[in-house]
Design a protein around this motif. Structure first.
Motif, mmCIF file in Angstrom:
data_model
loop_
_atom_site.group_PDB
_atom_site.id
_atom_site.type_symbol
_atom_site.label_atom_id
_atom_site.label_comp_id
_atom_site.label_asym_id
_atom_site.label_seq_id
_atom_site.Cartn_x
_atom_site.Cartn_y
_atom_site.Cartn_z
ATOM 1 N N LYS A 169 0.833 -1.200 0.000
ATOM 2 C CA LYS A 169 0.000 0.000 0.000
ATOM 3 C C LYS A 169 0.873 1.258 0.000
ATOM 4 C CE LYS A 169 -3.950 -2.047 2.408
ATOM 5 N NZ LYS A 169 -4.848 -1.949 3.587
ATOM 6 N N PRO A 170 0.443 2.280 -0.724
ATOM 7 C CA PRO A 170 1.212 3.533 -0.723
ATOM 8 C C PRO A 170 1.127 4.231 0.629
ATOM 9 C CG PRO A 170 -0.836 3.805 -1.942
ATOM 10 C CD PRO A 170 -0.732 2.349 -1.619
ATOM 11 N N GLN A 171 2.173 4.956 0.957
ATOM 12 C CA GLN A 171 2.208 5.740 2.187
ATOM 13 C C GLN A 171 1.873 7.193 1.847
ATOM 14 O OE1 GLN A 171 2.797 4.228 5.189
ATOM 15 N NE2 GLN A 171 2.847 2.309 4.001
ATOM 16 N N ARG A 172 0.923 7.775 2.581
ATOM 17 C CA ARG A 172 0.484 9.147 2.316
ATOM 18 C C ARG A 172 0.720 10.002 3.558
ATOM 19 N NH1 ARG A 172 -3.343 5.791 -0.193
ATOM 20 N NH2 ARG A 172 -3.531 6.169 -2.443
ATOM 21 N N ARG A 173 1.331 11.156 3.338
ATOM 22 C CA ARG A 173 1.655 12.044 4.458
ATOM 23 C C ARG A 173 1.204 13.466 4.144
ATOM 24 N NH1 ARG A 173 6.291 9.270 3.449
ATOM 25 N NH2 ARG A 173 7.274 11.132 2.554
ATOM 26 N N LEU A 174 0.828 14.183 5.192
ATOM 27 C CA LEU A 174 0.430 15.587 5.089
ATOM 28 C C LEU A 174 1.177 16.356 6.172
ATOM 29 C CD1 LEU A 174 -3.200 16.943 4.684
ATOM 30 C CD2 LEU A 174 -1.615 18.002 6.281
ATOM 31 N N ARG A 175 1.826 17.434 5.780
ATOM 32 C CA ARG A 175 2.545 18.226 6.780
ATOM 33 C C ARG A 175 2.453 19.703 6.427
ATOM 34 N NH1 ARG A 175 7.530 20.344 5.757
ATOM 35 N NH2 ARG A 175 8.447 19.871 3.710
ATOM 36 N N LEU A 176 2.549 20.537 7.465
ATOM 37 C CA LEU A 176 2.586 21.985 7.293
ATOM 38 C C LEU A 176 3.990 22.382 6.856
ATOM 39 C CD1 LEU A 176 0.806 24.553 7.705
ATOM 40 C CD2 LEU A 176 1.794 24.704 10.010
ATOM 41 N N ARG A 177 4.083 23.117 5.759
ATOM 42 C CA ARG A 177 5.401 23.475 5.232
ATOM 43 C C ARG A 177 6.189 24.352 6.206
ATOM 44 N NH1 ARG A 177 6.139 22.598 -0.276
ATOM 45 N NH2 ARG A 177 4.257 21.971 -1.415
ATOM 46 N N THR A 178 5.507 25.275 6.871
ATOM 47 C CA THR A 178 6.167 26.191 7.802
ATOM 48 C C THR A 178 5.207 26.531 8.938
ATOM 49 O OG1 THR A 178 7.124 28.400 8.055
ATOM 50 C CG2 THR A 178 5.456 28.132 6.347
ATOM 51 N N ARG A 179 5.749 26.808 10.097
ATOM 52 C CA ARG A 179 4.920 27.165 11.251
ATOM 53 C C ARG A 179 4.568 28.650 11.284
ATOM 54 N NH1 ARG A 179 4.471 23.383 15.214
ATOM 55 N NH2 ARG A 179 5.751 21.503 14.984
ATOM 56 N N LEU A 180 4.990 29.394 10.287
ATOM 57 C CA LEU A 180 4.727 30.833 10.273
ATOM 58 C C LEU A 180 3.243 31.171 10.382
ATOM 59 C CD1 LEU A 180 5.853 33.693 10.034
ATOM 60 C CD2 LEU A 180 5.757 33.444 7.530
ATOM 61 N N PRO A 181 2.329 30.479 9.658
ATOM 62 C CA PRO A 181 0.896 30.804 9.825
ATOM 63 C C PRO A 181 0.413 30.634 11.264
ATOM 64 C CG PRO A 181 1.231 29.476 7.862
ATOM 65 C CD PRO A 181 2.526 29.477 8.601
ATOM 66 N N ARG A 194 -4.564 14.172 -0.138
ATOM 67 C CA ARG A 194 -3.937 13.010 0.492
ATOM 68 C C ARG A 194 -4.807 11.761 0.379
ATOM 69 N NH1 ARG A 194 -3.674 12.890 6.897
ATOM 70 N NH2 ARG A 194 -5.890 12.518 6.447
ATOM 71 N N ASP A 195 -6.098 11.914 0.606
ATOM 72 C CA ASP A 195 -6.967 10.747 0.744
ATOM 73 C C ASP A 195 -7.698 10.360 -0.536
ATOM 74 O OD1 ASP A 195 -6.234 10.805 3.415
ATOM 75 O OD2 ASP A 195 -7.998 11.975 4.015
ATOM 76 N N ARG A 196 -7.819 11.277 -1.494
ATOM 77 C CA ARG A 196 -8.710 11.030 -2.628
ATOM 78 C C ARG A 196 -8.003 10.998 -3.979
ATOM 79 N NH1 ARG A 196 -13.423 9.096 -1.500
ATOM 80 N NH2 ARG A 196 -14.483 10.288 -3.137
ATOM 81 N N VAL A 197 -6.697 10.962 -3.969
ATOM 82 C CA VAL A 197 -5.941 10.950 -5.229
ATOM 83 C C VAL A 197 -5.142 9.655 -5.311
ATOM 84 C CG1 VAL A 197 -4.134 12.086 -6.589
ATOM 85 C CG2 VAL A 197 -5.832 13.462 -5.356
ATOM 86 N N ARG A 198 -5.142 9.029 -6.482
ATOM 87 C CA ARG A 198 -4.408 7.785 -6.711
ATOM 88 C C ARG A 198 -3.567 7.919 -7.980
ATOM 89 N NH1 ARG A 198 -6.518 7.610 -2.552
ATOM 90 N NH2 ARG A 198 -7.788 5.975 -1.569
ATOM 91 N N ILE A 199 -2.381 7.319 -7.953
ATOM 92 C CA ILE A 199 -1.501 7.286 -9.129
ATOM 93 C C ILE A 199 -1.091 5.839 -9.371
ATOM 94 C CG2 ILE A 199 0.731 7.997 -10.089
ATOM 95 C CD1 ILE A 199 0.480 10.583 -8.528
ATOM 96 N N SER A 200 -1.172 5.404 -10.614
ATOM 97 C CA SER A 200 -0.786 4.034 -10.964
ATOM 98 C C SER A 200 0.020 4.052 -12.258
ATOM 99 C CB SER A 200 -2.020 3.140 -11.118
ATOM 100 O OG SER A 200 -2.873 3.636 -12.141
ATOM 101 N N ARG A 201 0.785 2.980 -12.460
ATOM 102 C CA ARG A 201 1.615 2.842 -13.662
ATOM 103 C C ARG A 201 1.531 1.405 -14.152
ATOM 104 N NH1 ARG A 201 7.622 3.605 -11.210
ATOM 105 N NH2 ARG A 201 8.196 3.633 -13.431
ATOM 106 N N SER A 202 1.704 1.213 -15.445
ATOM 107 C CA SER A 202 1.706 -0.129 -16.025
ATOM 108 C C SER A 202 2.624 -0.129 -17.238
ATOM 109 C CB SER A 202 0.293 -0.560 -16.430
ATOM 110 O OG SER A 202 -0.238 0.314 -17.418
ATOM 111 N N SER A 203 3.238 -1.268 -17.480
ATOM 112 C CA SER A 203 4.120 -1.422 -18.634
ATOM 113 C C SER A 203 3.827 -2.750 -19.298
ATOM 114 C CB SER A 203 5.595 -1.346 -18.218
ATOM 115 O OG SER A 203 5.886 -2.351 -17.272
ATOM 116 N N ARG A 204 4.375 -2.915 -20.496
ATOM 117 C CA ARG A 204 4.100 -4.109 -21.282
ATOM 118 C C ARG A 204 5.291 -5.049 -21.215
ATOM 119 N NH1 ARG A 204 2.341 -0.314 -26.375
ATOM 120 N NH2 ARG A 204 0.607 0.734 -25.332
#
Length: 339
Positions: free
Chosen positions: A4-16, A57-67
């Motif tokens: 399973k893919p690993q998905r992470r979400l983080r705040l880029r900077t604490r300035l806000p 993070r939760d609703r996007v999927r990426i897949s690849r296939s080759s021949r």
């Protein structure tokens, strides 16, 4: 089953967060509509950005296939990619980075997709080097419109790709026929259709028309027919010298690569001519493949050639002494060496 893919979400900077705290403090100490408006605006922006990033993070999927699971050096490798967005919010950008170890295969991409939409693309690259390589893993970086959060998708799934050496067309040349065993000679019917043509001669009355060699006839200006040996050719052993001490050059312009290509080409040439071919290649891995005939045997010879790597452990003299009992007498031994 693919990991399973690993998905992470983080705040880029604490300035806000610091700004929110500062505005909240100012509103408490020196109440003013400006501080209140800025506080509400900053909180709303941070909230919208967080909700957007969670969707990415939760609703996007990426897949690849080759021949296929293999290619030949010089072939084009193609992969089909799919970015599937199951969110009502659009994917404003997705930076897809591939971490395959195939030389020269750089296929990083920036993709977008509408809400509940999809985006497909195809990547191509030429496999310039034989060997065993890995397709994947890959990562994707996404974010919100304000750039406050970073979303990372790690896809650890990998696939092994075997790149066979190239097979070249070789000029015509003669090799010793060798000998087959007495049992093999008795078991074969000595008919021209089952033996190897050794040379051509002028047509004589009574010769079968299907034995006419038409290219030679056109070249000579008279009918020429094929002559066949009464003794079938014995097995051919190909010995590839993988002693690191005698190799020269680097990468594709090395004696090792030339030797591998020559071994593959010789195997193909004689297998297609109906001769049994075996392979001896002692390097970082050892291979002793007994002679067999038929074009299908080429696909047993190519994998060890794809893996072939030089080693100081197996000088040619040691290899020949090691395999002598397995070769037997009356066999043709063709040694491929830069020494």
């Amino acid at each position: 089953m693919a990991p399973k893919p690993q998905r992470r979400l983080r705040l880029r900077t604490r300035l806000p967060l610091y700004l929110l705290g500062l505005l909240g403090g100012l509103q408490l100490i020196v109440p003013d509509k400006i501080w209140a408006a800025l506080l509400v605006g900053m909180a709303a922006t941070l909230g919208v950005a967080y909700l957007w990033a969670r969707q990415m993070r939760d609703r996007v999927r990426i897949s690849r296939s080759s021949r296929g699971q293999w290619v030949v050096a010089g072939d084009l490798l193609e992969e089909d990619w799919l970015l599937q967005n199951h969110s009502i919010l659009p994917v404003l950008w997705a930076v897809v980075r591939d971490h395959s170890d195939i030389p020269g295969y750089a296929i990083d991409r920036v993709a977008t997709a509408a809400g509940e939409g999809r985006y497909t693309w195809r990547t191509q690259g030429t496999c310039t080097q034989r060997g065993v390589f890995t397709l994947g893993p890959c990562t994707a970086s996404l974010g919100d419109p304000f750039g406050l959060f970073e979303v990372t998708h790690d896809y650890p799934d990998t696939r092994t790709l075997l790149v066979y050496p190239r097979v070249m067309k070789l000029p015509e040349f003669d090799l010793p026929q060798g000998h087959t065993s007495g049992r093999a000679r008795r078991s074969r019917r000595a008919t021209p259709e089952t033996l190897l043509a050794s040379h051509v001669r002028g047509y004589l009355p009574g010769d079968s028309l299907h034995l006419i060699h038409w290219p030679k006839s056109a070249q000579q200006g008279q009918l020429m027919v094929k002559q066949f040996d009464l003794e079938p050719a014995g097995p051919l052993w190909l010995v590839l010298d993988l002693d690191a001490a005698v190799q020269a050059g680097q990468d594709q312009e090395s004696t090792l690569e030339y030797g591998v290509i020559l071994a593959a080409s010789l195997a193909a040439k004689h297998l297609y001519a109906g001769r049994a071919v075996g392979l001896i290649a002692y390097g970082q891995e050892t291979c002793l493949l007994p002679p067999q005939s038929g074009s299908a045997h080429l696909w047993r010879i190519l994998p060890p050639l794809a893996h072939a790597a030089a080693s100081p452990e197996w000088p040619l003299a040691r290899v020949l002494a090691q395999v002598a009992p397995d070769i037997g007498r009356g066999r043709t031994l063709l040694v491929i060496t830069p020494a």
